[in-house]
Each structure stands twice: as structure tokens, then as C-alpha cells.
Write a protein that holds these residues in place. Sequence first.
Motif, mmCIF file in Angstrom:
data_model
loop_
_atom_site.group_PDB
_atom_site.id
_atom_site.type_symbol
_atom_site.label_atom_id
_atom_site.label_comp_id
_atom_site.label_asym_id
_atom_site.label_seq_id
_atom_site.Cartn_x
_atom_site.Cartn_y
_atom_site.Cartn_z
ATOM 1 N N GLY A 129 -7.334 -5.596 -4.319
ATOM 2 C CA GLY A 129 -6.549 -5.882 -5.229
ATOM 3 C C GLY A 129 -6.195 -4.621 -6.764
ATOM 4 O O GLY A 129 -6.645 -3.909 -6.260
ATOM 5 N N SER A 130 -4.561 -4.585 -6.469
ATOM 6 C CA SER A 130 -4.519 -3.690 -8.022
ATOM 7 C C SER A 130 -3.303 -4.090 -8.702
ATOM 8 O O SER A 130 -2.344 -5.083 -8.156
ATOM 9 N N ILE A 149 -0.657 -11.542 8.812
ATOM 10 C CA ILE A 149 -1.467 -10.430 9.504
ATOM 11 C C ILE A 149 -3.098 -11.132 10.141
ATOM 12 O O ILE A 149 -3.526 -10.879 10.080
HETATM 13 P P1 ADP Z 1 4.174 -8.522 -1.913
HETATM 14 O O1 ADP Z 1 5.409 -7.920 -0.771
HETATM 15 O O2 ADP Z 1 4.251 -9.766 -3.100
HETATM 16 O O3 ADP Z 1 3.390 -7.709 -2.753
HETATM 17 P P2 ADP Z 1 3.382 -9.051 0.845
HETATM 18 O O4 ADP Z 1 1.973 -10.493 1.518
HETATM 19 O O5 ADP Z 1 4.724 -9.983 1.102
HETATM 20 O O6 ADP Z 1 3.016 -9.722 -0.803
HETATM 21 O O7 ADP Z 1 3.098 -7.950 1.575
HETATM 22 C C1 ADP Z 1 2.092 -7.145 0.605
HETATM 23 C C2 ADP Z 1 1.111 -6.364 1.699
HETATM 24 O O8 ADP Z 1 0.987 -4.903 1.404
HETATM 25 C C3 ADP Z 1 0.799 -6.405 3.162
HETATM 26 O O9 ADP Z 1 0.412 -5.387 4.267
HETATM 27 C C4 ADP Z 1 -0.520 -6.502 2.356
HETATM 28 O O10 ADP Z 1 -1.721 -5.757 3.589
HETATM 29 C C5 ADP Z 1 -0.526 -4.613 1.139
HETATM 30 N N1 ADP Z 1 -1.577 -4.626 0.073
HETATM 31 C C6 ADP Z 1 -1.320 -6.081 -0.614
HETATM 32 N N2 ADP Z 1 -2.441 -5.061 -1.975
HETATM 33 C C7 ADP Z 1 -3.440 -3.941 -1.073
HETATM 34 C C8 ADP Z 1 -4.222 -3.281 -1.358
HETATM 35 N N3 ADP Z 1 -4.848 -3.334 -2.948
HETATM 36 N N4 ADP Z 1 -4.174 -2.668 -1.130
HETATM 37 C C9 ADP Z 1 -3.763 -2.033 0.572
HETATM 38 N N5 ADP Z 1 -2.869 -3.362 0.682
HETATM 39 C C10 ADP Z 1 -2.582 -3.969 0.209
#
Ligand code: ADP
Length: 504
Positions: free
Chosen positions: A340-341, A400
Motif C-alpha cells: 500500500g501507499s 483481479i
Molecule cells: P482505487 O482506484 O480507488 O485506488 P481500485 O480497486 O479501483 O481502487 O484500483 C486500484 C488499482 O491500483 C489496482 O490495479 C491495484 O492493483 C492498484 N494498486 C493500488 N495500490 C497499489 C500499490 N501500492 N502498488 C501497486 N498497485 C497498486
Amino acid sequence: MHIIHIGAEVAPAAKVGGLGDVIYGLSRETQKLGHQIELILPKYDILLTEEIKDFECTLKTFPVVYDGKEYKNTIWKGNIGGLKVYFIDAHHPDHFYSKGCIYGCRNDIDRFLYFSKAAWELIRVLDLSPDIVHLHDWQTAAIALLAKEKPIPNAKIVFTSHNMEYQGRCAPHEIERIGLKKSKYYVPGNMQDSVYPEALNLMRGALLYSDHVTTVSPTYAEEVKTSRFGMGLDSLLKEIGGKFQGILNGIDFDYWNPETDRHLTAHYGPRELPKTGKNHHILDRKGYVKKSLRNRLQLDESHRPIVGSITRLVPQKGVEIIKHAIESVVKMGGQFVLLGSSPIPALDEEFHQLKRKFADHPHVSITLLHQEELAHMIFAASDMFIVPSNFEPCGLTQMIALHYGSIPIVRCTGGLKDTIVDVDTSGKPLEQTNGFTFKEQTPQAFDAALKRAIGYWRDQPDTWRKLVINGMTWDFSWKNPTKEYIRLYENLKSQKARTKKVAV
Ligand code: ADP
């Protein structure tokens, strides 16, 4: 049809969250069906240029008037996953897109008002003549106003809100920078914000002036018409009535495919090969990925389920439950892996403290970065995946995860409600279910769902395997959502044709 998407992200070259995935996936599926697609994006300094083919300058000096002054821009062209993308490089003294990030700058309003103006001018100057200009989120909302003031013949405007929390509130005078009159728009019932009346709200402009408005799941489209979820936009969303609808997102099955994913250490799928084949159950190869992830993150290799979480760490995502989940998962005999970030300094610090606390734990791994490749490994290696959001417009990670054979445990809200069918409580036969849900946003409700999931994993491996195969073969592709978008585009196009006929 000719469709131009304008947004702040396009995966995988410029991605923060789901917005990038959605613009990429929807565009590719629409293009596959024979429509002409173009995208417009700022030329950020952090673009992953290795993801862009044939990247070249196409227009050296393209002028844009902003805040009463003319600035030069360079327009670049490139190809992301087969999609034609224009990139706007602004020669503005504030170096709008060279900030080392996509969002989160002090002057985001300026950066994206400028982008909106430049993108609309670019369509005009290049004479692209689209049928549909599809805008995404507040960063491009002002284009709906520019389209009314300086129309492009026959172009209809669709606006999609991917999250009603981010609305683009600004000082009313700021829209004068793109040549719009504050006195015309900063009016109650128009773009004056209903919660902070001293502010002008860009998203309100898009809701009012676009030809059609969508959000990213049917349930969220209903929820946001209530004061609990509407973030101050509920009344307006009810007012715009029939021109507002929810269309569920999909995921790009070419990009997210455990049989071919370039980031995985082994490939697997739900198919079973003929019994004579060496690897009869190709699903079992998921175990290799689990082993390599444990190796990489220095997790213990005992017989335990891996519970994954990949998310922006913001209140929306249920951070309290995520924090609670770390110990809960371990207590129930699992391993917890978080990627997470957080853009919020206090939350970022809190999670760094947790990372330090669990640094040498054999069953917990916390990575506080944005790392696409590690995300793919976690989706593939995990057995379960948690999404305990307070609200969730659609959510892509649960879809996913399913496609990678990881069973979601989600809070029943928004798009999570539209995609996850509970094994026990839905009343449906097992083959029509795909996960575990909980209603109350409490640690107890989460624990109860987690306990059910771990119980199935541990005590009923055959049922679990069926559930995994259900999830992997569930159709969350862009096929159906794209059909809905095309129907919408065609309706808008025919409205135009009808209006024209009447005028003649
Ligand atoms: P949101 O758009 O609200 O952040 P979603 O579930 O619609 O949430 O999409 C999140 C996308 O971002 C997904 O493809 C997820 O794998 C990616 N993602 C979120 N946090 C990270 C992270 N820290 N590192 C890599 N990919 C991330």
C-alpha cells in the motif's frame, strides 16, 4: 465511431489507481470492436516510457492561452498497449507535469485546468472531429464547460466519475484562467459548492454540462443519490435524473492474466490438462508463485493461507480494518501481505510504525510503496484478498484477485456488492458464488467473514478449489461493460442526428 478519452491516468505508463486501468481496459476493448480511439494525457516526468512505443514529438509549438497569457506546448504521440495517445508537454514556468507525481501537488487545480484547456484546444487544432469526448474525473471536468462555450461540431460529452469524493473544489476566480466567467458559473444551483459555499466545484460543472454522466457500478450510482454517500452531490445527481447511470467496470483480461502475466515467476490457470500431461492440474502451479513470494518477502513456509491487500491507504479503503486484519489473520492461522501507499502523512507514518513493529514477523509482510510488479505477484500468490472499504465506487482489486484465484473477503458496499456473491449468505449454489462478504464496518463483522473463509480453506479443500475455479472463470472482462458504453455512445450520436434533422 470516433471516441477520445481524456483523463489523468493511463495504465501501465501513468497509473496511481483504478482510473488508469479503466481508461486502458475500456479503450482497448472498444478499439477491438473496430471503433477509433484516441487518448490525451499530460506528459508527466514520471511516465514509464518503457511502456510507450513509438514515442515522438508530433507538434513542436502548440499555443494555449491560460490566465490571460499565451504559453507554448509540445505535443508528443505514442502507443500504449496499441492505443494512440497524445501527451501535452506544457512550457509553463510552473512546470506543471514535472513534479514527480500525477496528483497531490499544491497547484493541482492549476495543473489540470491548464490540461483541460490544452486538451480541448488540441482536439480543435488537430481537427480530430470525434463523435464522443469521454472525460474522466474532476481533473477533466472543466472540458464539459469549454465544450458548451466553444463547441466542436457533433462532439458529445460523456463524463465518468470514478469516485465522488474527489470533486475539484477551487476558488471561484480560478476558472477565469481558462477563459470562463466566474459570474456565470459561481452561482447557487450551478457550480457553487453546496457544502463549502465559498468554493466553486468543478465536478458540479461536469454533472450539469455533460451530455451524459456515468459512475462505475449500478449500486454506487444509487448510493450517491443519498446524503450518506453523495458527498454533497446527492441532490444534483437526483436532479440530472435520466442522464446519470452506473456501468460496472471490467478488467483487461490480456493485462491481468495468470497464464501469461510477465511479472509472475510461474504461470497457471483454471484449466486442467489431459490426465497424461505431467502438470495435470495447471492450477497447482499457483503454489510456485506462493513459494517465490514467501521467499522474496521472507515469510515462513508452513501450511497457511496468504491473505493479501493491495490498496491506496486512505480512509475510504477501511484502514482501521486493514490495521486490525494484520493480527486477526495471524491469530486465525494465516499470513498477511500488504502492499500500500498513502498520500496522507499521518496514515503513512502509522503504517510505517506497523511495518517496523512487524519487521521480522514470519507471517506478516508490509510493503509501503507503489509497485506494479509486486502487486501482480501478491494477487497470484495469495489465497484470499481483503477489501474492507467504507465505500467503494467499483473496486478493481476484488475482480483481479478472483481472476488470479484469490478469494475476496469484502465489505458489502458499492461495486463490491455488485461483484462478490457470498458463499454462505447469498442463498445461491456454490457454483454461483465467489467470495465472502460482511455488512457492518466493524472488526467483529470482518473477523466473522475471515473466519468463514479460513475455515473453508483449512477444512474443505475440495470446496475451496471449486470456489477458486469459479472465481478464475467468472467473466469480469470489459466485454459486457463495453457493450453498455457503446450503446450509450450510439444513443448520444443518434440524438445529435435527430436534432440535426429537426434543425434542417
Ligand atoms: P482505487 O482506484 O480507488 O485506488 P481500485 O480497486 O479501483 O481502487 O484500483 C486500484 C488499482 O491500483 C489496482 O490495479 C491495484 O492493483 C492498484 N494498486 C493500488 N495500490 C497499489 C500499490 N501500492 N502498488 C501497486 N498497485 C497498486
